[in-house]
Design a protein around this motif. Sequence first.
Motif, short mmCIF file in Angstrom:
data_model
loop_
_atom_site.label_atom_id
_atom_site.label_comp_id
_atom_site.label_asym_id
_atom_site.label_seq_id
_atom_site.Cartn_x
_atom_site.Cartn_y
_atom_site.Cartn_z
N LYS A 110 -4.53 4.99 16.13
CA LYS A 110 -4.00 4.61 15.06
C LYS A 110 -4.31 6.14 14.40
O LYS A 110 -5.56 6.54 14.46
CB LYS A 110 -4.25 3.50 14.43
N THR A 153 8.76 0.51 20.42
CA THR A 153 7.40 -0.35 20.57
C THR A 153 6.51 0.56 21.22
O THR A 153 6.62 0.85 22.45
CB THR A 153 7.63 -1.58 21.32
N LYS A 173 14.62 0.01 18.24
CA LYS A 173 13.38 0.11 17.87
C LYS A 173 12.27 0.63 18.99
O LYS A 173 12.38 0.17 20.06
CB LYS A 173 13.02 -1.42 17.30
N GLU A 227 1.31 -5.42 7.33
CA GLU A 227 1.18 -3.79 7.43
C GLU A 227 2.49 -3.33 7.97
O GLU A 227 2.97 -2.36 7.62
CB GLU A 227 0.11 -3.56 8.22
N THR A 228 3.13 -3.82 8.92
CA THR A 228 4.27 -3.32 9.61
C THR A 228 5.51 -3.23 8.78
O THR A 228 6.16 -2.03 8.65
CB THR A 228 4.95 -4.32 10.87
N GLN A 272 7.12 -0.02 6.90
CA GLN A 272 8.52 0.34 7.00
C GLN A 272 9.25 0.50 5.59
O GLN A 272 10.17 1.13 5.45
CB GLN A 272 9.22 -0.93 7.56
N HIS A 329 -0.30 -1.89 17.79
CA HIS A 329 0.60 -2.66 16.96
C HIS A 329 0.05 -2.82 15.89
O HIS A 329 -1.38 -2.85 15.69
CB HIS A 329 0.96 -3.88 17.79
N ASN A 330 0.57 -3.36 14.62
CA ASN A 330 0.00 -3.78 13.30
C ASN A 330 0.42 -5.34 13.32
O ASN A 330 1.47 -5.81 13.78
CB ASN A 330 0.55 -2.91 12.15
N ASN A 331 -0.26 -5.94 12.11
CA ASN A 331 0.11 -7.17 11.94
C ASN A 331 1.55 -7.22 10.97
O ASN A 331 1.80 -6.04 10.67
CB ASN A 331 -1.22 -7.87 11.18
N GLU A 332 2.09 -8.22 10.91
CA GLU A 332 3.54 -8.19 10.17
C GLU A 332 3.41 -7.68 8.87
O GLU A 332 4.38 -6.85 8.33
CB GLU A 332 4.10 -9.51 10.21
#
Length: 287
Positions: A268, A60, A58, A70-71, A75, A65-68
């Motif tokens: 972003k 990184t 993965k 949005e991630t 995905q 980073h995005n919140n969970e």
Amino acid sequence: MSPGKYSKKTAKKIHSSRRRNYFFRRRLLLAILIIALLGTGLYLKQSVSYYYALYFNKFTHKKLHNNEAETLRIQKILSDNLDKTYGFDVSHYQNKEDIKWDSLTIGNKTIPLEFVVMRATMGNRNADKHFEEFWEQAKRQKMIRGAYHFYRADEDPVIQANNFLGNVKLESGDLPPILDIEKIPKRKTNKKLIEDLRVWCRIVEETYGEKPIIYTYYHYYKDFLKGEFDDYPLWLANYNDVPAPSPEGYWDFWQFTENGIVHGINTKVDLDIYNGSLWSLKSLTLD
């Protein structure tokens, strides 16, 4: 010669013709199978690379980073659309130094970004200050390019069209012109808005010989544009947890997030899916 019987010479010709047809059908079937296997093979290779990286390698980003939620949403969209073509869009909101144009990938570095769409002009007279540099950078990297005009609903469509044409020189291999409409007019009726949009499209279409791509948010399209531009390529923005940008199923491009994290970009960006293969996308470009 009695019915149902042939001379040896005639029978030989028939046999030879049947053999040729048989071998032609076999070669045709083999060609179809090879094409199918190649397509399946490419998709399988992409899927294996994507899922291997997802679970074992993965990526990184050092800064972003995005919140969970949005991630996971992004995905899922990637996982469901590995057979499609990806790109991103930029404007002066991104700094020039934030983009390394030679190494742009998503999906844990397994999915290349094949196209980029950039804001060129806004309203009657404004132009994006980064457009020319971004435009040249994308050409150097042989990316498929698209340029869009941000339409201001209360301004003049003729002047806006000429603003776009005066600042953008599309070439063979570029996407058709793109019209970005997001705002409701304050001083015009919705009927007048549609008339004005048609004026902009007609002027630009006459210049390039191709219908412009219409960009808007899904609900704006549903409420104001649906049924008015059905024969134009459609680029919809929808950032919700949905399997496609439109429940009706019709779309050409989907801007699926404004929180895209890209290997090679330190800020972003908006990410896009073209609803087809890279070959299909190239067939949409200008001759």
